[in-house]
Design an enzyme around this catalytic site. Sequence first.
Site, mmCIF file in Angstrom:
data_model
loop_
_atom_site.group_PDB
_atom_site.id
_atom_site.type_symbol
_atom_site.label_atom_id
_atom_site.label_comp_id
_atom_site.label_asym_id
_atom_site.label_seq_id
_atom_site.Cartn_x
_atom_site.Cartn_y
_atom_site.Cartn_z
ATOM 1 C CG HIS A 158 -1.838 1.297 1.028
ATOM 2 N ND1 HIS A 158 -3.198 1.405 1.102
ATOM 3 C CD2 HIS A 158 -1.063 2.594 1.849
ATOM 4 C CE1 HIS A 158 -4.082 2.629 1.422
ATOM 5 N NE2 HIS A 158 -2.698 3.527 1.367
ATOM 6 C CD GLU A 159 1.741 3.528 3.505
ATOM 7 O OE1 GLU A 159 2.727 4.884 3.159
ATOM 8 O OE2 GLU A 159 0.896 3.759 3.957
ATOM 9 C CG HIS A 162 0.843 5.986 -0.544
ATOM 10 N ND1 HIS A 162 -0.427 7.284 -1.488
ATOM 11 C CD2 HIS A 162 -0.049 5.337 0.458
ATOM 12 C CE1 HIS A 162 -1.292 7.192 -0.505
ATOM 13 N NE2 HIS A 162 -0.963 5.834 0.580
ATOM 14 C CG ASP A 169 -3.848 6.865 1.687
ATOM 15 O OD1 ASP A 169 -3.811 5.904 1.162
ATOM 16 O OD2 ASP A 169 -4.243 7.865 2.385
#
Length: 927
Positions: A158-159, A162, A169
Amino acid sequence: QVMGMIRSLMVLLSFQLLHVEKVSMVWLNENGYEDLVVAINPQVPEDANIILNTMNMIKNASNYLFETTKHRFFFKSVKIIIPKTWKKNTKYSRLKTESYDKADVIIADPYMKHGDDPYTLQYGGCKEKGQYIHFTPNFLLNDNLTNVYGEKGRVFVHEWAHFRWGVFDEYNSNVPFYVSRNSEDASVKVTSCAAGVTGTAVFQDCSGDKCEPRTCRYDGQLYEKGCIFIPDIRQNLSYSVMYLQYIPSVVEFCDKNTHNSEAPNMQNKICNHKSTWEVIMESDDFRNSAVVNASAPPSETIFRLLQTHDRALVLVLDVSGSMRMHDRLRNLRSAAEDFLLHIIEIDSWVGIVTFASDASEKAPLQQITNDASRQKLVQCLPRIASGQTNICAGIRKGFKLIADKMNTTYGSEIVLLTDGEDPGIAACLDFVKQSGAKIHTIALGPWAAKELEEFSILTGGLQLYAVDRAVPVKLIETFSAITSGNGDISEKNIQLESKELVVQHSGWMNTTVPVDKTVGNHTFFSIAWSHSQPFFLLRDPRGKEYGSSDFTMNNSNPNTARLSISGTAEVGDWQFCIKNVHTATQAISVAAASRPAYSDVPPVSIAAHINRANRAFNPVVVYAEVSQGFLPVLGATVIATIEKDGAAAVTLELLDNGAGADLMKNDGIYSRYFTSLQGTGRYSLKVNAHGRNTTTRLSLKQNRAWYIPGYKENGKIYMNARRPKLVDKEIRVKLGSFSRISTSSLVVNTGDSAPIYPPCKVTDLHARIENKTIVLSWTAPGGDLDNGKADHYIIKSSENLLDLRNHFDRATSVNLSNLIPKEAGREESFKIKPENFIIENNTIIYFAICAVDDTNLISEVSNIAQATWFIPPKASVPFHDGNNDGANSTVIVAIVALCVAVVCTIVSSTLCVLQKRKGRLDIETMQ
């Protein structure tokens, strides 16, 4: 028409830009990411499990990444930097050009115990890479946190999305629900991707540590503040990684077909309602890879452990004939003296080499252990300049000094300063590449070799530039930037002030230097003048005065005086009073620096960056991150000064208002577009952040991983413990007045013509309905991006969000008579009369805006704002266990610490009249 003009100007405004923004070493090799750097902060206590758990996290992440990217990407090789504060180990290799401050992932304790939320620091917009990913040691060591963040490998992916691909998000803890109309009737939906996520809306009534859940009540069109969404742990959906990566069934990113374009989240706002997978598909990684025909990554992740050592650095200084011009050699001596006496950290190894037609060793590599060893090096600084410029000779001699003492050049540094051209630079590029060392370059004046920055780019060093001045202030600023990158704040030099002024005969230069509570050790002040010594005194906050006799002057450099404060400097304002007693006008400069007052309290710090943004017109953006520890500092005044030899300085106030160049409001990153490019060449950037005697406001990172409030399984709700209230609030601390300086530079090649910019995109358009009148509000853009004033606006409306995004020109126009744009940065507001729209229950209207300048250049279409008139079908009453017609919900409270709030600026709100009436005794199920 609008988009056509944007595309035509994109070609015109393309230019090359070199900058000193943090550059990741990660590269893609046959679908595998190589050279990912993870660094452990030196203040983290030694614990081998941190290394082991980090490796396991990334191994699991590699498998999950491979699955979520449809068999395309995985992690091939990773380097983990061990701090020198940990015990030495034969398994640890020596660093090369890797460092803590350039790492992709950092492991560090939070400041003020503000939680263990993983997050990615992002300065730029959609598709722009992040600065770093942050994990706390507790996140890695405490397996109980899996309950609130999900499996660690999934959180890492998830990170990583980014960090690597510039996506955002798909949840929004600040706006967890919104009004949707996917059919004839409107309804309240959870902010999510995809739209079909199922779960329960719950409000917790808490008294002390005891909480009783109940169904959420309506407050206007949405649920009351504090209502949270509890997802079903078993979903029929396989997406999305940027929303529910902790749900076992989630193995995909939302794509064009599954994306929820209505949801008021950062992904929609920043990426123009595109899905995360669409953004990933537009990345260089995606274009340069193909699907792997395998069910698992082709290889296991390989890890290398590296350990930081004492700093080894050689000053390689140009003493060719041109250094006699413009007081360059004198200014170099002053700035290098400051570096040796105050900036370079204790226990560092330092040597000095000079070069002209050939190179000469002035001081062999030696360790700085006390003030005497610093003074010894100062005596070796050059005093004579003559000859040609042979940069490669200087570099080779510098590396020889290091190798003679250390038996290797790995992990070492060279500070290379030159003012001249050298056609032979290419001869040593390969040698430099093999050295495993960093080269920080300082270009002095307008004629320094155009290829100089190649050394920094090749090795990951700093690229710095100083304009010529009669006093050394600009060189002092550049040398002050060359601090250790090992992450140890306790010995870090912090520049408090740097100022110069041309003072008339008998004129005064009065300067205030605030010393705040986070600094004060090893504080020093310096004053320099171009012709003859002025009268000066320094007064501390208690009124004690230091005159010229208290300052130290070097006979070999009589135009500079310095004062070191013993112990810890008094907190408060230090006043410099300077009078020019020279018979004519002269330049005078002052500088001040200090170190942290406490080893366990991080100082307020500033990091300046300048970057070409990956957005329409490729504009240059100036960023300044102001923080204490990892907490953003809010409400600072941040001024950027950009200079180029032969051109007037440009001053910009950087803003943290979530408009123009600024991505998020109140995230401690202050930003502004730089539109005054003045031809090709080098530009120096100086950023000054200061706060005056008000309480300093610290915030939390806004794009943090979602702390899961709970989940629902087999009809039961399992709640995680609430986080302490502290983490959901602004933190206010009394630090006193503060001032910080940071420097950077860039090299621009704009071609034949200077760029011409349209107004910037409006990114904070909001819509609401008051008394059946629609009110739009936004921050005014400028005529040139976020500078100046636009000529007029174009506002369009539609009942279909994607139609408005894709066909803005065809949408319904709003009559804007009497609306005159304000100066950039000011708040705009416009009311749309009721007769223009029929406002009744279930009304949802979307709005977007463009700004036009006086030459008819048009901005990009703004974010899309939603105006809603919606009367909920029923109210609700408190939930009582055992008396509901839905799920017979039992709440089990798990003991897990701390909560998260992701701040987003997308708000759709309305005022309406709601007659509350009794409803069924159940917790409303959403789908």
